[in-house]
Write an enzyme that holds these catalytic residues in place. Sequence first.
Site, PDB file in Angstrom:
ATOM      1  N   ASP A  39       0.816  -1.217   0.000  1.00 62.07           N
ATOM      2  CA  ASP A  39       0.000   0.000   0.000  1.00 62.07           C
ATOM      3  C   ASP A  39       0.850   1.269   0.000  1.00 62.07           C
ATOM      4  OD1 ASP A  39      -2.261  -1.708   0.242  1.00 62.07           O
ATOM      5  OD2 ASP A  39      -1.986  -1.756   2.413  1.00 62.07           O
ATOM      6  N   GLU A 213     -13.263  -0.558  -6.407  1.00 55.84           N
ATOM      7  CA  GLU A 213     -13.121  -1.494  -5.287  1.00 55.84           C
ATOM      8  C   GLU A 213     -12.661  -0.771  -4.026  1.00 55.84           C
ATOM      9  OE1 GLU A 213     -13.681  -5.191  -3.639  1.00 55.84           O
ATOM     10  OE2 GLU A 213     -13.873  -4.784  -5.792  1.00 55.84           O
TER      11      GLU A 213
END
Length: 603
Positions: A39, A213
């Site tokens: 991330d 998403e």
Amino acid sequence: MRPALRTVLCTVGLLLTTVLFPSAAKADNPIVQTIYTADPAPLVHNGRVYVYTGHDEDGSTYFTMRDWHVYSTADMANWTDHGSPMSLSTFAWADANAWAGHVTPRNGRFYWYVPVRDRATGSMAIGVAVADSPTGPFRDAIGRPLVNNGEIDPNVFIDDDGQAYLYWGNPRLWYVRLNTDMISYSGSPTQIPLTTAGYGTRTGNASRPTLFEEAPWVFKRNGLYYNVFAAECCSEFIAYSTAPSATGPWTYRGTIMPRQGSSFTNHAGIVDFNGGSYFFYHNGALPGGGGFTRSVAVEKFAYNADGTIPTINMTTAGPPQVGTLNPFVRQEAETSAWTSGLETEAAGEGGMNVGFIENGDYIKVKGVAFGNGASSFTARVASGSSGGRIELRLGSATGTLVGTCAVTGTGGWQTWTSVTCPVSGATGTRDLYLRFAGGSGYLLNLNWWQFTPSGNGGGNLLTNGTMENGTTGWTASGGTLSTATDVAHAGSRSLLNSGRTAAWNGPSQNVTAQLTNGKNYTTSVWVRSQNGTPSAKATLAVTANGTTNYHQLTPAQTADTNGWTQLTGTATVSWTGTLTNASFYIETAAGTDGLYIDDASFQ
């Protein structure tokens, strides 16, 4: 290295070299090899790119994440590990799930927005921490959740008018207008309509008709707003939409990165640095990697002429290096382009050190500018065992050996001493490998290293080349020369030459006494524009027998306000007759823009 990942690396080391990375010297993605990272949230600040990551624990079978990490680079090839400045324990009200966050600077501080599980509710919430430095330490800014609606993946964008927006969401997409304090907001969270026109069409899932998403990354370029996001799990790909404002309406534009990389999730961030655009993401490329053991990587790209983003594929090569690395100043051991079989940890002397080193482990440092050569190598080491050896090799871990430093036991893993050894044959710009050798078990810890240039004038001829001593040694050939503490390439200071009235005006030094006729000199200096985009270069004015000749020491490079540009080159300096003056200076090809300079060497 942590035992689990070390075991995996050792087991599949041959596969890693021959299959995943067929040309090991070019394999610099993923950018971190000591732990699993995920991330990425990149940030450009003061001439460096910082990337903030999550940390997947070894052997995870879920998103088991307990802390966050920070890495930075000045050249997009060699990354410095700054450790973990924030963890779940930073937030007393959180009990699990140190997931994907984002850092933004404002008001002279750095704000890190992260999703964590709220102990009181058992659901995900967005917290915010603050620090006075991009590397922390970070502290909880408000002592409670900033937003608490069970969703994740915060991202902050500050528009040109100063309005800051916090975006987040999965399965929905939200935003809220942050106040200027960055730790509160006005109004209520607003849900962004997820239409197929705005976010594409998903088939086979009536509850989620669009491709969105999670993981929004919003930014602005040339008046157009972009939202880059993870699309349609699982496996996810990276897509994007654009809009005429920060709040929409959004129009779906297509795929950026297809489904690739052995991880069923992906998470992107985009920044511009030193004239290039960079796309950060994660995959499962390291040994033992997968959907719950991910690794951050980066690619360089160029926008299409119409502003659209091209398709970007994952590579093992990574982006090209920006400039070179100077081996004649202290370099942290935890700065590397690639490592094999070792780990980093907090050093007792401050900062980080490389540790848990065993026989055959190595550190690769890319693009090291040795110039005319190095005579010795010094390393800061500690060993709680009998020690080992540091082999200095060029080109690969088995490449040309240019020096070997013996390290004996120091009486403890944080009992530090410095060792020095001779070096021969290290010239030009090469990839440097610090290869460790010795007996069984852990050998030594390494904190930092530095080469000494070869004799006969091989050292830096410039006084105060790091600019850390203010304007000492420097004069201005025009305009005003001052110390800048708000912008620095390395260290805490640079020089600013403002009020220039001619292109040749610039910071200068007299080097008459240090020059040798007919010798090759290598120049490296970092420049940044205060305003405008001038083309800068380094020049040597040589006066002999009443005649002045000008030697261009570096090719001209465009300097801009968004980051540092390295001017580097090698030139032969010669003259006829008696040398009476030689002045080294930085100038522009045209224009009178203010210039910052830092980390200058002429050797």
